[in-house]
Design an enzyme around this catalytic site. Structure first.
Site, short mmCIF file in Angstrom:
data_model
loop_
_atom_site.label_atom_id
_atom_site.label_comp_id
_atom_site.label_asym_id
_atom_site.label_seq_id
_atom_site.Cartn_x
_atom_site.Cartn_y
_atom_site.Cartn_z
N ASN A 9 0.87 -1.18 0.00
CA ASN A 9 0.00 0.00 0.00
C ASN A 9 0.91 1.23 0.00
O ASN A 9 1.50 1.56 1.03
CB ASN A 9 -0.89 -0.03 1.25
CG ASN A 9 -1.72 1.24 1.40
OD1 ASN A 9 -1.76 2.07 0.49
ND2 ASN A 9 -2.38 1.37 2.54
N LYS A 11 0.15 4.25 -0.26
CA LYS A 11 -0.49 5.44 0.35
C LYS A 11 -0.26 6.66 -0.55
O LYS A 11 -0.20 6.51 -1.77
CB LYS A 11 0.02 5.63 1.78
CG LYS A 11 -0.12 4.35 2.61
CD LYS A 11 0.07 4.55 4.08
CE LYS A 11 -0.10 3.21 4.78
NZ LYS A 11 -0.04 3.31 6.23
N HIS A 97 -9.45 1.18 5.08
CA HIS A 97 -8.17 1.42 5.75
C HIS A 97 -8.38 2.38 6.93
O HIS A 97 -9.18 3.30 6.84
CB HIS A 97 -7.16 2.00 4.76
CG HIS A 97 -5.77 1.96 5.30
ND1 HIS A 97 -5.30 2.88 6.21
CD2 HIS A 97 -4.76 1.07 5.10
CE1 HIS A 97 -4.05 2.56 6.54
NE2 HIS A 97 -3.70 1.47 5.88
N GLU A 99 -6.72 4.77 7.95
CA GLU A 99 -6.49 6.19 7.63
C GLU A 99 -7.73 6.79 6.98
O GLU A 99 -8.03 7.97 7.15
CB GLU A 99 -5.25 6.32 6.73
CG GLU A 99 -3.98 6.09 7.55
CD GLU A 99 -2.82 5.49 6.78
OE1 GLU A 99 -2.84 5.48 5.54
OE2 GLU A 99 -1.88 5.00 7.44
N GLU A 169 -5.09 -4.78 10.63
CA GLU A 169 -4.08 -3.73 10.80
C GLU A 169 -4.36 -2.97 12.10
O GLU A 169 -5.17 -2.03 12.10
CB GLU A 169 -4.14 -2.75 9.63
CG GLU A 169 -3.86 -3.39 8.28
CD GLU A 169 -3.30 -2.37 7.29
OE1 GLU A 169 -2.26 -2.68 6.69
OE2 GLU A 169 -3.87 -1.28 7.13
N GLY A 175 2.72 2.54 10.76
CA GLY A 175 3.67 3.65 10.59
C GLY A 175 4.39 4.05 11.87
O GLY A 175 5.00 5.10 11.95
N SER A 215 3.67 -1.85 10.34
CA SER A 215 5.14 -1.90 10.53
C SER A 215 5.74 -3.25 10.19
O SER A 215 6.72 -3.68 10.82
CB SER A 215 5.50 -1.47 11.96
OG SER A 215 5.08 -0.13 12.19
P1 13P Z 1 3.16 0.58 7.62
O1 13P Z 1 3.69 -0.71 7.04
O2 13P Z 1 3.87 1.78 7.09
O3 13P Z 1 3.06 0.52 9.09
O4 13P Z 1 1.66 0.70 7.06
C1 13P Z 1 0.82 -0.38 7.16
C2 13P Z 1 -0.43 -0.07 6.42
O5 13P Z 1 -1.18 0.81 6.81
C3 13P Z 1 -0.68 -0.82 5.18
O6 13P Z 1 -1.98 -0.58 4.72
#
Ligand code: 13P
Length: 253
Positions: A9, A11, A97, A99, A169, A175, A215
């Site tokens: 992903n 982002k 997601h 976010e 997640e 992150g 992560s």
């Molecule tokens: P990170 O791997 O940067 O923690 O992000 C995970 C994520 O949100 C994948 O959708």
């Protein structure tokens, strides 16, 4: 046997120009043999989807988008629909997601509508679920995730579920560099599988792939992916460097 599934992903990172380097690195580093063993999907921003098609050409790398609107078309300025991403060969879309839940107010109800729209166009949703730190500390994580699964998959059939992938997640791990331990992640995957069994029966629960995200990187992937209920990864930051992403894929078989 559930085939391992590794998705990146990206982002809101890379432009249509800079995505080329990352994609070229993946194309040259991933042999056809590896791509037979593991399902690999990249989810770049919308603006890099055309470039993605050009660069990955005939390689068996799936393409996914990071969101869609729940309607097919219309006066929704700035939105992107399922048929639009379908026309750019997206076989997958990330939905729900954290976010999007956190910054754009997406609810389980809305995510359910988006999932149904994706399925209508033959696009496989990667449904993300996961609890916040606060919810975990208040021992609500199991209930929150169970509710997310139940509400986001409302009215779907067993047949629909053949095309759905779930990603656990935990919000506190995204992150942050804090990964759930393999045991913690596996425990939640079992909870999700149980929720699937309650709704759709054991066959669906056993065959649905549940990814871990938060992560995950080339150092911790092997340990996470060795757990019986962790069927792959949804990778954020570590998917932005071809070498790292390839190492994660290599630890999946
Ligand atoms: P990170 O791997 O940067 O923690 O992000 C995970 C994520 O949100 C994948 O959708």
């Amino acid at each position: 046997m559930r085939k391992k599934f590794i998705a990146g992903n990206w982002k809101m990172n890379t432009t249509s120009v800079t995505s080329k380097d990352l994609l070229s690195g993946l194309v040259s580093g991933l042999s056809d043999e590896i791509l037979e063993k593991v399902d690999v999907v990249v989810c770049p921003p919308f603006t890099s989807l055309a470039t993605t098609n050009e660069v990955i050409k005939n390689k068996k790398i799936g393409i996914g988008a990071q969101n869609i609107h729940q309607k097919d078309e219309g006066a929704y300025t700035g939105e992107i629909s399922a048929p639009m991403i379908k026309s750019l060969n997206c076989g997958y879309v990330i939905l729900g997601h954290s976010e999007r839940r956190q910054y754009f107010g997406e609810t389980n109800h809305l995510i359910n509508a988006k999932i149904k729209n994706a399925l209508k166009y033959g696009i496989k949703p990667i449904l993300c679920v996961g609890e916040t730190l606060d919810e975990r500390e208040n021992n609500m994580h199991m209930k929150i995730v169970d509710d997310q699964v139940t509400l986001c998959l409302k009215d779907l059939t067993k047949e629909d579920m053949k095309n759905v992938i779930i990603a656990y997640e935990p919000v506190w791990a995204i992150g942050t560099g804090k990964t759930a331990t393999p045991d913690m992640a596996n425990e939640m995957h079992i909870i999700i599988r149980q929720a699937l069994e309650n709704i759709f029966g054991k066959d669906t629960a056993d065959s649905t792939r549940i990814l871990y995200g938060g992560s995950m990187n080339d150092k911790n992937a092997a340990e996470l992916l060795a757990k019986p209920d962790i069927d792959g990864g949804l990778i954020g930051g570590a998917a932005l460097k071809a070498d790292n992403f390839i190492k994660i894929i290599q630890s999946a078989y």
